[in-house]
Design a protein around this motif. Sequence first.
Motif, PDB file in Angstrom:
ATOM      1  N   GLN A  96     -12.059  10.046   1.381  1.00 35.12           N
ATOM      2  CA  GLN A  96     -12.189   9.007   2.406  1.00 35.12           C
ATOM      3  C   GLN A  96     -11.694   7.666   1.880  1.00 35.12           C
ATOM      4  N   GLU A  97     -12.082   7.328   0.660  1.00 42.82           N
ATOM      5  CA  GLU A  97     -11.636   6.062   0.066  1.00 42.82           C
ATOM      6  C   GLU A  97     -10.125   6.055  -0.130  1.00 42.82           C
ATOM      7  N   ARG A  98      -9.580   7.167  -0.554  1.00 40.93           N
ATOM      8  CA  ARG A  98      -8.134   7.267  -0.735  1.00 40.93           C
ATOM      9  C   ARG A  98      -7.417   7.062   0.596  1.00 40.93           C
ATOM     10  N   GLY A  99      -7.963   7.647   1.658  1.00 41.37           N
ATOM     11  CA  GLY A  99      -7.364   7.464   2.990  1.00 41.37           C
ATOM     12  C   GLY A  99      -7.427   6.017   3.442  1.00 41.37           C
ATOM     13  N   ARG A 100      -8.566   5.363   3.190  1.00 41.72           N
ATOM     14  CA  ARG A 100      -8.702   3.947   3.555  1.00 41.72           C
ATOM     15  C   ARG A 100      -7.717   3.082   2.775  1.00 41.72           C
ATOM     16  N   LEU A 136      -4.743   0.838   4.262  1.00 39.03           N
ATOM     17  CA  LEU A 136      -4.692  -0.585   3.965  1.00 39.03           C
ATOM     18  C   LEU A 136      -3.355  -0.963   3.329  1.00 39.03           C
ATOM     19  N   MET A 137      -2.871  -0.168   2.412  1.00 34.13           N
ATOM     20  CA  MET A 137      -1.614  -0.474   1.729  1.00 34.13           C
ATOM     21  C   MET A 137      -0.422  -0.373   2.669  1.00 34.13           C
ATOM     22  N   SER A 138      -0.474   0.550   3.618  1.00 31.77           N
ATOM     23  CA  SER A 138       0.653   0.677   4.547  1.00 31.77           C
ATOM     24  C   SER A 138       0.730  -0.519   5.487  1.00 31.77           C
ATOM     25  N   GLU A 139      -0.382  -1.213   5.709  1.00 33.75           N
ATOM     26  CA  GLU A 139      -0.420  -2.370   6.596  1.00 33.75           C
ATOM     27  C   GLU A 139       0.012  -3.665   5.906  1.00 33.75           C
ATOM     28  N   LEU A 140       0.043  -3.680   4.575  1.00 33.13           N
ATOM     29  CA  LEU A 140       0.394  -4.906   3.851  1.00 33.13           C
ATOM     30  C   LEU A 140       1.880  -5.223   4.000  1.00 33.13           C
ATOM     31  N   THR A 141       2.181  -6.520   4.120  1.00 29.95           N
ATOM     32  CA  THR A 141       3.581  -6.950   4.225  1.00 29.95           C
ATOM     33  C   THR A 141       4.190  -7.219   2.859  1.00 29.95           C
ATOM     34  N   GLN A 142       3.352  -7.319   1.843  1.00 27.09           N
ATOM     35  CA  GLN A 142       3.862  -7.522   0.495  1.00 27.09           C
ATOM     36  C   GLN A 142       3.959  -6.168  -0.192  1.00 27.09           C
ATOM     37  N   ARG A 182       6.807  -1.125   1.471  1.00 26.16           N
ATOM     38  CA  ARG A 182       7.531  -2.353   1.101  1.00 26.16           C
ATOM     39  C   ARG A 182       7.990  -2.259  -0.367  1.00 26.16           C
ATOM     40  N   ALA A 183       7.123  -1.723  -1.261  1.00 21.84           N
ATOM     41  CA  ALA A 183       7.483  -1.562  -2.679  1.00 21.84           C
ATOM     42  C   ALA A 183       8.589  -0.521  -2.817  1.00 21.84           C
ATOM     43  N   ARG A 184       8.554   0.519  -2.024  1.00 18.77           N
ATOM     44  CA  ARG A 184       9.604   1.536  -2.076  1.00 18.77           C
ATOM     45  C   ARG A 184      10.949   0.941  -1.701  1.00 18.77           C
ATOM     46  N   ALA A 185      10.936   0.125  -0.663  1.00 13.47           N
ATOM     47  CA  ALA A 185      12.183  -0.523  -0.238  1.00 13.47           C
ATOM     48  C   ALA A 185      12.728  -1.414  -1.334  1.00 13.47           C
ATOM     49  N   GLN A 186      11.857  -2.163  -2.008  1.00 17.13           N
ATOM     50  CA  GLN A 186      12.314  -3.023  -3.099  1.00 17.13           C
ATOM     51  C   GLN A 186      12.870  -2.191  -4.255  1.00 17.13           C
ATOM     52  N   PHE A 187      12.217  -1.084  -4.597  1.00 19.62           N
ATOM     53  CA  PHE A 187      12.715  -0.220  -5.673  1.00 19.62           C
ATOM     54  C   PHE A 187      14.101   0.312  -5.349  1.00 19.62           C
TER      55      PHE A 187
END
Length: 174
Positions: free
Chosen positions: A132-136, A140-146, A163-168
């Motif tokens: 459950q925590e991993r899903g949360r 949360l990480m997918s919603e971040l703009t940074q 966003r990090a994948r795109a930068q990589f």
Amino acid sequence: VAALLAPGLLLALFALGGGAAFWATLDEPQRQVLGAALNQSGMVLMLVGLGLWALGAWGANGLYQRHVAAAARLLEQAQVRVDGELPHQIAPAGSAALQGLAQGLNQLVSQRTRLREDMAQKVAEASQRIDQERGRLAALMSELTQSVVVCNLDGRILLYNTRARAQFRALSAA
């Protein structure tokens, strides 16, 4: 077999020694009378002796089965339960002390089974909470703009967002 024959042989040696000592105390006329009586009914005396030996062997076997063999069976059953997962109880057998020991072992086996079930339940609950925590965290990480990258102490990447994948990808192309 040796445990059953040894008392009989000792009894026979004792009887022969006692008979020889008794024979040595008799004078000649008494020896002749005793010899004649033994010739007529000596076989009955032998049969009584063999009957007593058989009765003693039966009693010794009963004692052996109740104390020695029962302890060996209890040890074997306890080792099987330590090495494996047998749900049924140990059948109490033998002397009162061995039966009490079997009951104590049964209580330990029951307690061990309950502890394992409790531990398995707690592991399942913890695993469910982690999922459950991993899903949360992933939501949360997918919603971040940074761009966010999560690493462990060894520097291994555990989690990253889009966003990090795109930068990589942009950096790897450069």
